[in-house]
Design a protein around this motif. Structure first.
Motif, PDB file in Angstrom:
ATOM      1  N   ASN A  69       0.809  -1.224   0.000  1.00 15.90           N
ATOM      2  CA  ASN A  69       0.000   0.000   0.000  1.00 15.90           C
ATOM      3  C   ASN A  69       0.842   1.274   0.000  1.00 15.90           C
ATOM      4  OD1 ASN A  69       0.928   0.041   2.609  1.00 15.90           O
ATOM      5  ND2 ASN A  69      -1.087  -0.074   3.578  1.00 15.90           N
ATOM      6  N   GLU A  70       2.143   1.140   0.087  1.00 17.53           N
ATOM      7  CA  GLU A  70       3.012   2.319   0.042  1.00 17.53           C
ATOM      8  C   GLU A  70       3.548   2.581  -1.366  1.00 17.53           C
ATOM      9  OE1 GLU A  70       5.947   2.760   3.043  1.00 17.53           O
ATOM     10  OE2 GLU A  70       4.687   1.931   4.640  1.00 17.53           O
ATOM     11  N   TYR A  71       3.142   1.766  -2.321  1.00 19.60           N
ATOM     12  CA  TYR A  71       3.596   1.934  -3.705  1.00 19.60           C
ATOM     13  C   TYR A  71       2.516   2.622  -4.527  1.00 19.60           C
ATOM     14  CZ  TYR A  71       7.863  -0.648  -2.940  1.00 19.60           C
ATOM     15  OH  TYR A  71       9.106  -1.026  -2.500  1.00 19.60           O
ATOM     16  N   ASN A  72       2.972   3.466  -5.456  1.00 16.87           N
ATOM     17  CA  ASN A  72       2.055   4.316  -6.210  1.00 16.87           C
ATOM     18  C   ASN A  72       1.615   3.709  -7.539  1.00 16.87           C
ATOM     19  OD1 ASN A  72       4.486   6.386  -5.087  1.00 16.87           O
ATOM     20  ND2 ASN A  72       2.392   6.805  -4.419  1.00 16.87           N
ATOM     21  N   TYR A  73       2.495   2.935  -8.180  1.00 14.33           N
ATOM     22  CA  TYR A  73       2.212   2.420  -9.510  1.00 14.33           C
ATOM     23  C   TYR A  73       2.541   0.930  -9.574  1.00 14.33           C
ATOM     24  CZ  TYR A  73       2.223   7.373 -10.607  1.00 14.33           C
ATOM     25  OH  TYR A  73       1.968   8.714 -10.611  1.00 14.33           O
ATOM     26  N   TRP A  74       1.752   0.222 -10.395  1.00 18.65           N
ATOM     27  CA  TRP A  74       1.882  -1.223 -10.497  1.00 18.65           C
ATOM     28  C   TRP A  74       1.836  -1.687 -11.942  1.00 18.65           C
ATOM     29  CZ3 TRP A  74       2.571  -4.487  -6.354  1.00 18.65           C
ATOM     30  CH2 TRP A  74       2.439  -3.901  -5.084  1.00 18.65           C
ATOM     31  N   GLY A  75       2.569  -2.754 -12.226  1.00 25.51           N
ATOM     32  CA  GLY A  75       2.421  -3.447 -13.492  1.00 25.51           C
ATOM     33  C   GLY A  75       1.298  -4.456 -13.409  1.00 25.51           C
ATOM     34  N   ARG A  76       1.062  -5.152 -14.532  1.00 20.18           N
ATOM     35  CA  ARG A  76      -0.024  -6.117 -14.575  1.00 20.18           C
ATOM     36  C   ARG A  76       0.402  -7.498 -14.115  1.00 20.18           C
ATOM     37  NH1 ARG A  76      -3.605  -4.825 -20.028  1.00 20.18           N
ATOM     38  NH2 ARG A  76      -4.123  -2.679 -19.456  1.00 20.18           N
ATOM     39  N   GLY A  77       1.671  -7.725 -13.979  1.00 20.62           N
ATOM     40  CA  GLY A  77       2.143  -8.986 -13.438  1.00 20.62           C
ATOM     41  C   GLY A  77       2.600  -9.989 -14.482  1.00 20.62           C
ATOM     42  N   THR A  78       3.413 -10.930 -14.039  1.00 22.89           N
ATOM     43  CA  THR A  78       3.862 -12.037 -14.871  1.00 22.89           C
ATOM     44  C   THR A  78       3.843 -13.307 -14.019  1.00 22.89           C
ATOM     45  OG1 THR A  78       5.627 -12.806 -16.365  1.00 22.89           O
ATOM     46  CG2 THR A  78       6.327 -11.615 -14.388  1.00 22.89           C
ATOM     47  N   GLN A  79       3.324 -14.383 -14.574  1.00 24.67           N
ATOM     48  CA  GLN A  79       3.114 -15.610 -13.801  1.00 24.67           C
ATOM     49  C   GLN A  79       4.388 -16.440 -13.729  1.00 24.67           C
ATOM     50  OE1 GLN A  79       0.335 -16.710 -12.104  1.00 24.67           O
ATOM     51  NE2 GLN A  79       1.569 -18.477 -11.415  1.00 24.67           N
ATOM     52  N   VAL A  80       4.694 -16.908 -12.536  1.00 15.86           N
ATOM     53  CA  VAL A  80       5.806 -17.838 -12.315  1.00 15.86           C
ATOM     54  C   VAL A  80       5.232 -19.106 -11.705  1.00 15.86           C
ATOM     55  CG1 VAL A  80       7.909 -18.294 -11.001  1.00 15.86           C
ATOM     56  CG2 VAL A  80       7.539 -16.046 -12.052  1.00 15.86           C
ATOM     57  N   THR A  81       5.504 -20.237 -12.330  1.00 11.53           N
ATOM     58  CA  THR A  81       5.020 -21.521 -11.840  1.00 11.53           C
ATOM     59  C   THR A  81       6.202 -22.465 -11.696  1.00 11.53           C
ATOM     60  OG1 THR A  81       2.903 -21.213 -12.967  1.00 11.53           O
ATOM     61  CG2 THR A  81       3.457 -23.443 -12.247  1.00 11.53           C
ATOM     62  N   VAL A  82       6.367 -23.005 -10.496  1.00  9.59           N
ATOM     63  CA  VAL A  82       7.477 -23.912 -10.208  1.00  9.59           C
ATOM     64  C   VAL A  82       6.894 -25.269  -9.841  1.00  9.59           C
ATOM     65  CG1 VAL A  82       9.574 -24.290  -8.879  1.00  9.59           C
ATOM     66  CG2 VAL A  82       8.798 -21.949  -9.343  1.00  9.59           C
ATOM     67  N   SER A  83       7.254 -26.282 -10.592  1.00 10.11           N
ATOM     68  CA  SER A  83       6.747 -27.622 -10.344  1.00 10.11           C
ATOM     69  C   SER A  83       7.786 -28.462  -9.609  1.00 10.11           C
ATOM     70  CB  SER A  83       6.367 -28.298 -11.656  1.00 10.11           C
ATOM     71  OG  SER A  83       7.478 -28.346 -12.523  1.00 10.11           O
ATOM     72  N   SER A  84       7.274 -29.386  -8.805  1.00 11.74           N
ATOM     73  CA  SER A  84       8.180 -30.224  -8.000  1.00 11.74           C
ATOM     74  C   SER A  84       8.627 -31.450  -8.778  1.00 11.74           C
ATOM     75  CB  SER A  84       7.485 -30.649  -6.714  1.00 11.74           C
ATOM     76  OG  SER A  84       6.293 -31.329  -7.012  1.00 11.74           O
TER      77      SER A  84
END
Length: 125
Positions: free
Chosen positions: A110-125
């Motif tokens: 909540n202290e950040y002003n701007y955000w990207g849309r995100g990128t998915q990271v998936t790690v399989s065991s």
């Protein structure tokens, strides 16, 4: 208008590596840049942060020694090198920007002003 664009996510096996990039556009002076992540059903959490003009870096305990945040001023890009990935690292990863004179610590979302849309990271065991 500040715009943040993440890239570099994907699917890897445990123990693998990924490098995330966040290209930042439109910001006119130094800022604190952070990486956050959010897994399904969980709150968004801080992963790492760095000041755009250099200085200290900050990491969540869960990623210390495995992740490295860096910033390329010439490209206005923040990177997150992720090594020794674990299944619990699986999440949507977001880049964020906070106008301030320093990062100071790993600050909450909540202290950040701007955000990207995100990128998915998936790690399989």
């Amino acid at each position: 208008q500040v715009q943040l664009v993440e890239s570099g996510g994907g699917s890897v096996q445990a123990g693998g590596s990924l490098r995330l990039s966040c290209a930042a556009f439109g910001y006119t002076y130094s800022a604190c840049m952070g990486w956050f992540r959010q897994a399904p059903g969980k709150e968004r959490e801080g992963v790492a942060s760095i000041y755009s003009s250099g200085g200290n870096t900050y990491y969540a305990d869960s990623v210390k020694g495995r992740f490295t945040i860096s910033h390329d001023n010439a490209k206005n890009t923040v990177y997150l090198q992720m090594n020794s990935l674990k299944p619990e690292d699986t999440a949507m990863y977001y880049c964020a920007l906070r106008y301030s004179s320093s990062c100071g610590r790993l600050r909450p979302p909540n202290e950040y002003n701007y955000w990207g849309r995100g990128t998915q990271v998936t790690v399989s065991s």
